[in-house]
Write a protein that holds these residues in place. Structure first.
Motif, PDB file in Angstrom:
ATOM      1  N   CYS A 106       0.956  -1.211  -0.006  1.00 44.93           N
ATOM      2  CA  CYS A 106      -0.108  -0.082  -0.132  1.00 44.93           C
ATOM      3  C   CYS A 106       1.000   1.323   0.031  1.00 44.93           C
ATOM      4  CB  CYS A 106      -0.804   0.091   1.136  1.00 44.93           C
ATOM      5  SG  CYS A 106      -1.971  -1.425   1.304  1.00 44.93           S
ATOM      6  N   TYR A 148      -1.095   6.730   6.381  1.00 47.48           N
ATOM      7  CA  TYR A 148      -2.432   6.321   5.820  1.00 47.48           C
ATOM      8  C   TYR A 148      -2.442   4.859   5.448  1.00 47.48           C
ATOM      9  CZ  TYR A 148      -6.432   6.604   2.053  1.00 47.48           C
ATOM     10  OH  TYR A 148      -7.567   6.203   1.370  1.00 47.48           O
ATOM     11  N   LEU A 152      -5.040   2.494   7.888  1.00 44.40           N
ATOM     12  CA  LEU A 152      -6.420   1.981   7.077  1.00 44.40           C
ATOM     13  C   LEU A 152      -6.406   0.373   6.794  1.00 44.40           C
ATOM     14  CD1 LEU A 152      -8.756   3.030   5.532  1.00 44.40           C
ATOM     15  CD2 LEU A 152      -7.319   3.011   3.568  1.00 44.40           C
ATOM     16  N   VAL A 197     -13.468  -3.530  -0.752  1.00 43.63           N
ATOM     17  CA  VAL A 197     -13.897  -1.942  -0.464  1.00 43.63           C
ATOM     18  C   VAL A 197     -12.249  -1.293  -0.079  1.00 43.63           C
ATOM     19  CG1 VAL A 197     -15.072  -0.501   0.928  1.00 43.63           C
ATOM     20  CG2 VAL A 197     -16.153  -2.338   0.045  1.00 43.63           C
ATOM     21  N   LEU A 198     -11.522  -2.045   0.598  1.00 50.11           N
ATOM     22  CA  LEU A 198     -10.356  -1.550   1.016  1.00 50.11           C
ATOM     23  C   LEU A 198      -9.473  -1.216  -0.019  1.00 50.11           C
ATOM     24  CD1 LEU A 198      -8.409  -0.984   3.662  1.00 50.11           C
ATOM     25  CD2 LEU A 198      -7.437  -3.211   3.050  1.00 50.11           C
ATOM     26  N   PHE A 201     -10.134   2.228  -1.690  1.00 50.64           N
ATOM     27  CA  PHE A 201      -9.706   3.372  -0.821  1.00 50.64           C
ATOM     28  C   PHE A 201      -8.266   3.459  -0.749  1.00 50.64           C
ATOM     29  CE2 PHE A 201     -13.912   3.139   1.152  1.00 50.64           C
ATOM     30  CZ  PHE A 201     -14.202   4.516   1.302  1.00 50.64           C
ATOM     31  N   PRO A 205      -7.860   6.729  -5.153  1.00 54.38           N
ATOM     32  CA  PRO A 205      -7.101   8.268  -4.852  1.00 54.38           C
ATOM     33  C   PRO A 205      -5.743   8.265  -5.630  1.00 54.38           C
ATOM     34  CG  PRO A 205      -8.197   7.321  -2.699  1.00 54.38           C
ATOM     35  CD  PRO A 205      -7.960   6.174  -3.720  1.00 54.38           C
TER      36      PRO A 205
END
Length: 339
Positions: A106, A148, A152, A197-198, A201, A205
């Motif tokens: 990530c 982030y 998250l 869903v993760l 996010f 972006p």
């Protein structure tokens, strides 16, 4: 604790590597040392030369730190399991590795997105670059890129930590969340849904930021003269290669985790599963070190000024050093490598 809960997982992917485990261990060890050496060298050169203390190089250092973090979470464990007779790992370490590797993945994409934004500001607003990319903004971007992904993913990761595990088989070289969840004592389809869903996010972006940045760069470059356009786009080449390289590796890993890949050769699956960590970690310090002229010059100077090389040059009867501390021979070597 449920009395059926297992304490170890068996990593079945290592069975096919048993006959070549000593050779593969050597390869993985060399790769790990190369990754640590290249990334440490790049960070050291940037840190020790004030003229390299530019926003892009700050993000480059951040990328290198993240890559050492990812490879350290992966390769030492892979080497230990490779030499193990049972190929078993504890549930606790497996869960820790899940967190390390997923946060690495990530953070890598987030840092690349920030680097794309930096290129956008540098090319589209060159006169205001340093005012826009101020120390305050760089600090905020570094904090955001670091925290982030950690926070998250931790929210999603908490769901996995609450599970009890009855299965023992993880058909990979390392632990990933979805393979661990499959060993749960109960059916937990909601984790897969939350995971998707993760991904939105953690990816959307950054994708928007990268696409917007390069659309604006393309628009501005279209108005420039050919020579200026080439110079501007040249500064984007390392980032574009890094982005493409990491995207390919990540897609391989996501596809392997989400879909049945038994029709693909085992050797190919093993290589593709390691790609997203190992290949970018080797390629990026080379791209941003040798591929960026200002950094490349300082790396070359670092090697050329080595005491042994200097003593050989000075003892061979060459003219004395110039005012900048380099001999004529050294300057010629630097010019040849740079141009």
């Amino acid at each position: 604790m449920d009395n059926r809960t297992v304490l170890t997982f068996t990593m079945t992917a290592y069975a096919v590597m048993e006959n070549n485990k000593h050779g593969l261990f050597t390869v993985f060890l060399l790769l790990y040392l190369i990754i640590l050496t290249l990334n440490t060298l790049l960070i050291t050169v940037i840190h020790q030369n004030k003229e390299l203390h530019q926003p892009m190089n700050v993000f480059t250092c951040m990328l290198s730190v993240n890559e050492m973090y990812g490879t350290t979470a992966l390769l030492p464990a892979v080497m230990a399991l490779l030499m193990s007779d049972t190929h078993e790992t504890s549930v606790k370490w497996c869960l820790a590795q899940v967190y390390f590797l997923h946060t690495y993945a990530c953070a890598e994409f987030f840092i690349l997105a920030v680097m794309g934004y930096d290129r956008y500001v540098a090319i589209c607003y060159p006169l205001h670059y340093h005012s826009i990319m101020s120390y305050s903004k760089i600090s905020k971007l570094v904090a955001l890129a670091s925290l982030y992904p950690l926070i998250l993913f931790a929210c999603f990761y908490a769901l996995t930590l609450n599970l009890s595990f009855c299965g023992k088989v993880v058909p990979k070289l390392y632990c990933v969340n979805m393979e661990v969840v499959k060993n749960s004592c109960s059916s937990v389809p909601y984790i897969s849904i939350v995971g998707l869903v993760l991904i939105v996010f953690l990816i959307v972006p950054q994708v928007v930021m990268i696409v917007f940045s390069y659309m604006q760069i393309a628009r501005v470059c279209g108005k420039l003269l050919r020579e200026s356009r080439g110079s501007a786009l040249k500064t984007c080449i390392p980032h574009l290669f890094s982005l493409l390289n990491y995207t390919i590796g990540s897609l391989f890993e996501v596809i392997q985790t989400r879909f049945n890949m038994n029709h693909v050769a085992v050797d190919a699956r093993i290589f593709l599963s390691l790609y997203f960590v190992i290949i970018p970690s080797v390629a990026n310090p080379v791209l941003y070190g040798l591929g960026t002229q200002t950094v490349r010059v300082h790396i070359l100077k670092r090697f050329i000024r080595h005491k042994i090389l200097l003593s050989k040059i000075r003892d061979s009867g060459y003219p004395p050093p110039l005012k900048n501390g380099y001999s004529y021979n050294e300057m010629n070597m630097i010019k040849l490598c740079v141009f």
